[in-house]
Scaffold this active site. Structure first.
Site, PDB file in Angstrom:
ATOM      1  N   TRP A 132       0.805  -1.216   0.000  1.00  0.00           N
ATOM      2  CA  TRP A 132       0.000   0.000   0.000  1.00  0.00           C
ATOM      3  C   TRP A 132       0.842   1.272   0.000  1.00  0.00           C
ATOM      4  O   TRP A 132       0.297   2.359  -0.145  1.00  0.00           O
ATOM      5  CB  TRP A 132      -0.876   0.002   1.265  1.00  0.00           C
ATOM      6  CG  TRP A 132      -0.107  -0.489   2.469  1.00  0.00           C
ATOM      7  CD1 TRP A 132      -0.145  -1.752   2.988  1.00  0.00           C
ATOM      8  CD2 TRP A 132       0.853   0.225   3.257  1.00  0.00           C
ATOM      9  NE1 TRP A 132       0.731  -1.867   4.050  1.00  0.00           N
ATOM     10  CE2 TRP A 132       1.359  -0.663   4.237  1.00  0.00           C
ATOM     11  CE3 TRP A 132       1.347   1.528   3.228  1.00  0.00           C
ATOM     12  CZ2 TRP A 132       2.325  -0.291   5.176  1.00  0.00           C
ATOM     13  CZ3 TRP A 132       2.317   1.900   4.164  1.00  0.00           C
ATOM     14  CH2 TRP A 132       2.782   0.984   5.110  1.00  0.00           C
ATOM     15  N   GLY A 208       6.638  -6.240  -0.131  1.00  0.00           N
ATOM     16  CA  GLY A 208       5.965  -6.144   1.158  1.00  0.00           C
ATOM     17  C   GLY A 208       6.911  -6.499   2.287  1.00  0.00           C
ATOM     18  O   GLY A 208       8.130  -6.330   2.172  1.00  0.00           O
ATOM     19  N   GLU A 230      10.690  -8.133  -3.162  1.00  0.00           N
ATOM     20  CA  GLU A 230      11.201  -6.810  -2.791  1.00  0.00           C
ATOM     21  C   GLU A 230      10.639  -6.542  -1.402  1.00  0.00           C
ATOM     22  O   GLU A 230       9.473  -6.182  -1.255  1.00  0.00           O
ATOM     23  CB  GLU A 230      10.730  -5.793  -3.833  1.00  0.00           C
ATOM     24  CG  GLU A 230      11.623  -4.576  -3.885  1.00  0.00           C
ATOM     25  CD  GLU A 230      11.262  -3.584  -2.821  1.00  0.00           C
ATOM     26  OE1 GLU A 230      11.858  -3.660  -1.722  1.00  0.00           O
ATOM     27  OE2 GLU A 230      10.393  -2.754  -3.055  1.00  0.00           O
ATOM     28  N   CYS A 264      10.468   1.528   1.752  1.00  0.00           N
ATOM     29  CA  CYS A 264      11.445   0.468   2.041  1.00  0.00           C
ATOM     30  C   CYS A 264      12.867   0.995   1.923  1.00  0.00           C
ATOM     31  O   CYS A 264      13.749   0.564   2.642  1.00  0.00           O
ATOM     32  CB  CYS A 264      11.220  -0.734   1.133  1.00  0.00           C
ATOM     33  SG  CYS A 264      11.120  -0.296  -0.600  1.00  0.00           S
TER      34      CYS A 264
HETATM   35  P1  NDP Z   1       2.390  -7.016   4.286  1.00  0.00           P
HETATM   36  O1  NDP Z   1       3.682  -7.518   3.816  1.00  0.00           O
HETATM   37  O2  NDP Z   1       1.572  -7.888   5.173  1.00  0.00           O
HETATM   38  O3  NDP Z   1       1.473  -6.666   2.998  1.00  0.00           O
HETATM   39  C1  NDP Z   1       1.992  -6.489   1.681  1.00  0.00           C
HETATM   40  C2  NDP Z   1       1.152  -7.294   0.681  1.00  0.00           C
HETATM   41  O4  NDP Z   1       1.325  -8.690   0.924  1.00  0.00           O
HETATM   42  C3  NDP Z   1      -0.350  -7.045   0.810  1.00  0.00           C
HETATM   43  O5  NDP Z   1      -0.928  -7.148  -0.473  1.00  0.00           O
HETATM   44  C4  NDP Z   1      -0.817  -8.197   1.687  1.00  0.00           C
HETATM   45  O6  NDP Z   1      -2.184  -8.464   1.540  1.00  0.00           O
HETATM   46  C5  NDP Z   1       0.048  -9.304   1.128  1.00  0.00           C
HETATM   47  N1  NDP Z   1       0.245 -10.441   2.020  1.00  0.00           N
HETATM   48  C6  NDP Z   1       0.731 -10.422   3.276  1.00  0.00           C
HETATM   49  N2  NDP Z   1       0.822 -11.684   3.769  1.00  0.00           N
HETATM   50  C7  NDP Z   1       0.373 -12.512   2.788  1.00  0.00           C
HETATM   51  C8  NDP Z   1       0.205 -13.922   2.694  1.00  0.00           C
HETATM   52  N3  NDP Z   1       0.514 -14.737   3.678  1.00  0.00           N
HETATM   53  N4  NDP Z   1      -0.295 -14.415   1.557  1.00  0.00           N
HETATM   54  C9  NDP Z   1      -0.620 -13.601   0.539  1.00  0.00           C
HETATM   55  N5  NDP Z   1      -0.478 -12.267   0.562  1.00  0.00           N
HETATM   56  C10 NDP Z   1       0.014 -11.716   1.673  1.00  0.00           C
HETATM   57  O7  NDP Z   1       2.611  -5.602   4.948  1.00  0.00           O
HETATM   58  P2  NDP Z   1       1.775  -4.863   6.102  1.00  0.00           P
HETATM   59  O8  NDP Z   1       0.715  -4.082   5.448  1.00  0.00           O
HETATM   60  O9  NDP Z   1       1.319  -5.782   7.189  1.00  0.00           O
HETATM   61  O10 NDP Z   1       2.931  -3.933   6.694  1.00  0.00           O
HETATM   62  C11 NDP Z   1       3.738  -4.425   7.758  1.00  0.00           C
HETATM   63  C12 NDP Z   1       5.181  -4.045   7.571  1.00  0.00           C
HETATM   64  O11 NDP Z   1       5.665  -4.521   6.334  1.00  0.00           O
HETATM   65  C13 NDP Z   1       5.478  -2.572   7.531  1.00  0.00           C
HETATM   66  O12 NDP Z   1       5.502  -1.997   8.790  1.00  0.00           O
HETATM   67  C14 NDP Z   1       6.797  -2.568   6.814  1.00  0.00           C
HETATM   68  O13 NDP Z   1       7.826  -2.861   7.726  1.00  0.00           O
HETATM   69  C15 NDP Z   1       6.673  -3.688   5.832  1.00  0.00           C
HETATM   70  N6  NDP Z   1       6.311  -3.233   4.483  1.00  0.00           N
HETATM   71  C16 NDP Z   1       7.297  -3.055   3.569  1.00  0.00           C
HETATM   72  C17 NDP Z   1       6.995  -2.588   2.329  1.00  0.00           C
HETATM   73  C18 NDP Z   1       8.057  -2.379   1.316  1.00  0.00           C
HETATM   74  O14 NDP Z   1       7.892  -1.561   0.408  1.00  0.00           O
HETATM   75  N7  NDP Z   1       9.137  -3.110   1.380  1.00  0.00           N
HETATM   76  C19 NDP Z   1       5.633  -2.244   1.925  1.00  0.00           C
HETATM   77  C20 NDP Z   1       4.652  -2.526   2.937  1.00  0.00           C
HETATM   78  C21 NDP Z   1       5.007  -2.993   4.157  1.00  0.00           C
HETATM   79  P3  NDP Z   1      -3.284  -7.945   2.610  1.00  0.00           P
HETATM   80  O15 NDP Z   1      -3.306  -6.464   2.532  1.00  0.00           O
HETATM   81  O16 NDP Z   1      -4.542  -8.559   2.121  1.00  0.00           O
HETATM   82  O17 NDP Z   1      -2.844  -8.476   3.947  1.00  0.00           O
END
Ligand code: NDP
Length: 453
Positions: A132, A208, A230, A264
């Protein structure tokens, strides 16, 4: 009964929209269509695909304000940054519209054959799981090169930016991509697992958290599917005694505070040599204190909210534990629901969460070091590997350290940032694979050897 996704404006805390998850039958149909479309899409001339990229750019241009407002409402980004995100997507489109044909051309290699070359063939349906924090940019930087290489795409976006996810699908449909080229699914994690396991999905790209990366990596690995990851980062920003603070202090502040700290590749740990420490802290604090927090939709807001209140909970906990371990709040640390005030923390040691973990919000950890050697040592003391930045007058000396930086990027006198022309990605727990540039275009291709005797 189908489950629901509620998108919420993190600034007003009001529900924006309610969506229902797709049924498994709907997801199966989408997948079948994506595969069917792939069979015709992959044989289209590359010029047909690049012409469509130009139309995506036009659509982004025409709807710039609308898309930017959608981003700001769904995840709290200041509107000027949302507009900049759309502009960056347009720049990405321009780059791939102009360069894809040449970059995807067969690569001739002289051997004892009459003719031998590499043919860059698309793989099929590629699943994208996206976050997001840059809801348009993260998707388009994956989708534009992946589609242009001849693949089709299914997007599972972060649920809190479902409006953006559907808007992006609409762009591809409106500008004339065949149905099934790019489709958004509203799916929970179990459905995503089924998708990854389905034979029709040929590869996965995830941006993520480390946790999501490990989970998805495990599933994709069990199916021997190609994966680009990533993940998070914990970039160091090294400030040496000879750094030109007057020139670079704004960049250093931006490196941490852009997107309200939710990037990130943000500078999360500032490692500052003792001789410049006091001056750095003074100038950095003055700039941070002047950042205007406010309604993300107001043009003069520089700091919005975090994307969700639970993300502020995580950050608050990381700071709290660091304080218990001896950290000092030099500035800020007020919190109200999803809002987190820009914060500066000093007296940081290497056992504190603000040093060891990714802090995804406007919190700068400042570490004072005796000399350059200690600065480089601490910079690499992290499980992540997205990037390192250094500010110094001695560029030649910094260049000598390139080989020792284990990260995916090393920026000298500039913040780590992505650029469509340059590869982007990490090492260690920040993931593997590269996006953007030629690397991103070829990421989901079969580099086929063709040999003609
Ligand atoms: P997540 O990693 O949980 O979410 C990122 C994406 O992965 C979303 O589309 C999420 O879907 C999906 N996802 C997560 N777990 C699964 C799974 N088991 N199976 C399939 N899809 C999955 O990030 P959060 O929103 O919970 O953020 C938490 C932390 O992650 C942040 O505080 C930050 O540290 C890190 N982050 C890093 C990012 C980057 O750019 N590197 C970007 C975002 C977060 P859904 O929304 O439906 O859960």
């Amino acid at each position: 009964m189908a489950k629901e996704i509620k998108t919420k404006n993190p600034y007003t805390n009001k529900t924006i929209e309610t969506y229902r998850y797709f049924t498994s039958e709907e997801v199966s149909e989408i997948l079948l269509q994506a595969d069917k479309t792939f069979q015709i899409w992959k044989i289209k001339p590359i010029s047909t695909r690049t012409d469509l990229i130009e139309k995506v750019a036009d659509n982004l241009c025409d709807n710039r304000e609308h898309f930017a407002a959608l981003i700001s409402k769904e995840m709290g980004k200041p509107i000027t940054e949302s507009l900049a995100e759309i502009d960056k997507c347009i720049f990405l489109c321009d780059f791939y519209a102009k360069n894809s044909e040449a970059l995807l051309a067969d690569a001739l290699i002289e051997t004892d054959a009459q003719e031998s070359f590499i043919s860059y063939d698309p793989l099929g349906v590629i699943l994208a799981i996206m976050p997001w924090n840059f809801p348009f940019w993260q998707v388009l930087r994956f989708a534009i090169p992946t589609l242009t290489a001849g693949n089709t795409v299914i997007l599972k976006h972060a649920s809190n930016v479902t409006g953006c996810a559907l808007a992006i699908q609409e762009i591809f449909e409106n500008v004339g991509y065949p149905m099934g080229c790019f489709t958004t699914v509203l799916a929970d994690h179990n459905t995503v697992e089924e998708l990854i396991k389905n034979d029709l999905v040929k590869a996965v790209s995830l941006t993520g958290s480390e946790k999501a990366g490990k989970k998805v990596g495990e599933i994709a690995g069990s199916q021997l599917k190609k994966l680009v990851l990533e993940l998070g980062g914990n970039n160091a920003c090294i400030v040496l005694n000879d750094a030109d603070l007057d020139t670079h202090i704004d960049t250093m502040v931006k490196a941490r505070m852009l997107n309200t700290g939710q990037s990130c590749i943000a500078a999360k740990r500032f490692i500052v040599e003792a001789g410049i420490y006091e001056q750095f802290l003074e100038q950095f604090t003055e700039k941070v204190a002047n950042l205007r927090s406010g309604d993300p939709l107001e043009e003069d807001s520089q700091i919005g909210t975090l994307a969700r209140p639970d993300l502020a909970d995580i950050l608050e906990e990381q700071v709290k534990i660091s304080i218990e371990k001896g950290a000092n709040i030099h500035y800020g640390n007020e919190r109200n629901q999803a809002y987190y005030q820009p914060t500066i923390i000093t007296e940081v040691t290497t056992d504190m969460p603000v040093f060891t973990e990714e802090t995804f919000g406007p919190v700068a950890a400042i570490i004072k070091v005796d000399d350059k050697e200690e600065a480089y040592k601490l910079a690499s003391q992290t499980s992540f590997g997205l990037g390192t930045m250094i500010f110094t007058a001695d560029v030649e000396d910094a260049k000598k350290h390139i080989i020792h930086i284990e990260d995916g990027a090393f920026f000298i006198n500039e913040m780590v940032k992505s650029d469509p022309r340059l590869p982007f990605g990490g090492t260690k727990n920040s993931g593997y694979g590269r996006e953007l540039s030629k690397e991103g275009l070829l990421a989901f291709t079969n580099k086929k050897t063709v040999y003609i005797k």
